[in-house]
Design an enzyme around this catalytic site. Sequence first.
Site, PDB file in Angstrom:
ATOM      1  N   GLU A 167       1.257  -1.445  -0.010  1.00 60.24           N
ATOM      2  CA  GLU A 167      -0.483  -0.007  -0.217  1.00 60.24           C
ATOM      3  C   GLU A 167      -0.124   1.171   0.185  1.00 60.24           C
ATOM      4  O   GLU A 167       1.281   1.518   1.091  1.00 60.24           O
ATOM      5  CB  GLU A 167      -0.429  -0.013   1.554  1.00 60.24           C
ATOM      6  CG  GLU A 167      -2.204   0.464   0.761  1.00 60.24           C
ATOM      7  CD  GLU A 167      -2.350   2.038   2.031  1.00 60.24           C
ATOM      8  OE1 GLU A 167      -1.815   2.780   0.786  1.00 60.24           O
ATOM      9  OE2 GLU A 167      -2.434   2.302   2.663  1.00 60.24           O
ATOM     10  N   CYS A 192      -2.515   8.915   2.600  1.00 62.06           N
ATOM     11  CA  CYS A 192      -2.499   8.646   1.772  1.00 62.06           C
ATOM     12  C   CYS A 192      -3.157   9.051   0.577  1.00 62.06           C
ATOM     13  O   CYS A 192      -2.967   8.842  -0.609  1.00 62.06           O
ATOM     14  CB  CYS A 192      -1.400   7.048   1.210  1.00 62.06           C
ATOM     15  SG  CYS A 192      -2.134   6.063   2.213  1.00 62.06           S
TER      16      CYS A 192
END
Length: 485
Positions: free
Chosen positions: A260, A294
């Site tokens: 990720e 993010c």
Amino acid sequence: MDSNSITRTVASVPRQLWLGGVQKPSASGKTFEVTDPSNGEVIASVADACAEDGLEALALASQIQPEWAATAPRVRSEILRAAFDLVHERADDFAHVMTLEMGKALSESYGEVNYGAEFLRWFAEEAVRIGGRYTSAPAGNGQILVTKTPVGPVLAITPWNFPLAMGTRKIAPALAAGCTIIVKPAEDTPLTMQLLGQVFADVGLPPGVLSILPTSTAPPLTGPLMADPRLRKVTFTGSTAVGKLLVRNAADNLLHTSMELGGNAPFVVFADADIDAAVDGAMAAKMRNGGQACTAANRLHVDNAVIDEFTDKLTSRIAALRIGPGLDADTDLGPLINERQRTVVARLVDDAVRKGARVRTGGSAPVGPGSFFEPTVLDRVPSDALLLREEIFGPVAAVIGFDTEEEGVAAANDTEFGLASYFYTRDSARAARVANELNSGMVGVNRGIISDAAAPFGGVNQSGYGREGGTEGIEEYLDTKYVAS
Ligand code: ADP
């Protein structure tokens, strides 16, 4: 909590390594300091795990792996559910420690306690639903039975921006699937994970199943672990550069990998949007966690027909945000995690301004202690500004105009990343079309926050691969076995 209670809470955070669930000093005898980003003061010293500690944790993990895999799913489920309850019981401790080491406003830390705990509950529910498949062979000569088995010992490497949730998002599905797991929390924020280690010890997770190894320097710990054939998977949340390095290292041992990585989320406002709702959504997508997520909106692409109204409203909301230490009751926005991160944000803002962007509010770092950066709005951002290409990871909203839907979508997709995208429209046909056209693992339609333990979180392209949460999240920790009979 008053300041005495906070001092007591911090003093009670376990300081040693959680080696197989037991508190032990590092074999190196070393410790490292954790600081408060709002003033640079040392909060605590924790054990600094070395290669020997990592290999001891792996020996414990691989020894108990078959037993843990054979433990009734219902038992694994109930351990996770008990951990969910205990995290909630200790919400004050978690929230205060998180704010102290990471900096975010206390209300945001409470939000993360809820979000982080939710993975424990969700995967408690998924642990008892690991399925398989059965069918007849087409040739009529037998049966095909497909079952799922845990991949084996896992290494999880987590970032500092969500010190609890990035851990539970990996630990919970691993335990639910029957995997043992070693967690290396980020060096800036190890204390929250130390509290979670106490939770798992208190709910009776069997020794060896979970280790938590804070370290000041990752590679000497993670390198030998990843080279050891007993390890079977590495799951990582962090920068694209480090993710690529880990994938390269994982190749030697053919480890499963889940990555990720970075994002560069576009937030698109079409002319037919409810502008007030879009401003609310932009505040959430941009300013949650001080922009240090993010999934944070990195670029606000707004139809030129509504750009003035949108930017004026956004600017007045962002200008009103109060910055200060996260524990102060009237703080909306805490400091950035450290000086390094503040330098990155300042560099991106200076670059955009030098190339012609207009500062509507903020734009610099205030004087005084702590790694603060002013909440900032830039408009008329030119297409060659670096912040359109790189992840800002700070409280800076960059507004860019467009004229047609095609142009807006093309601008949104003009990135090598592909984690999240957001857009606002009141036209349902456009909503369906644009959701389909945006090239990212996750899309928010008239929503500024999309994270949900029950949904698959993850990206495409340079944002990585693999999914966390949802029914997909547990699959990352399972192998497929085919039995012919
Ligand atoms: P950020 O820039 O947000 O700190 P990083 O990717 O550097 O993101 O860090 C995310 C996590 O990866 C942290 O736990 C960090 O300690 C770890 N990390 C950084 N470099 C390495 C490396 N070379 N090997 C293993 N882990 C690393």
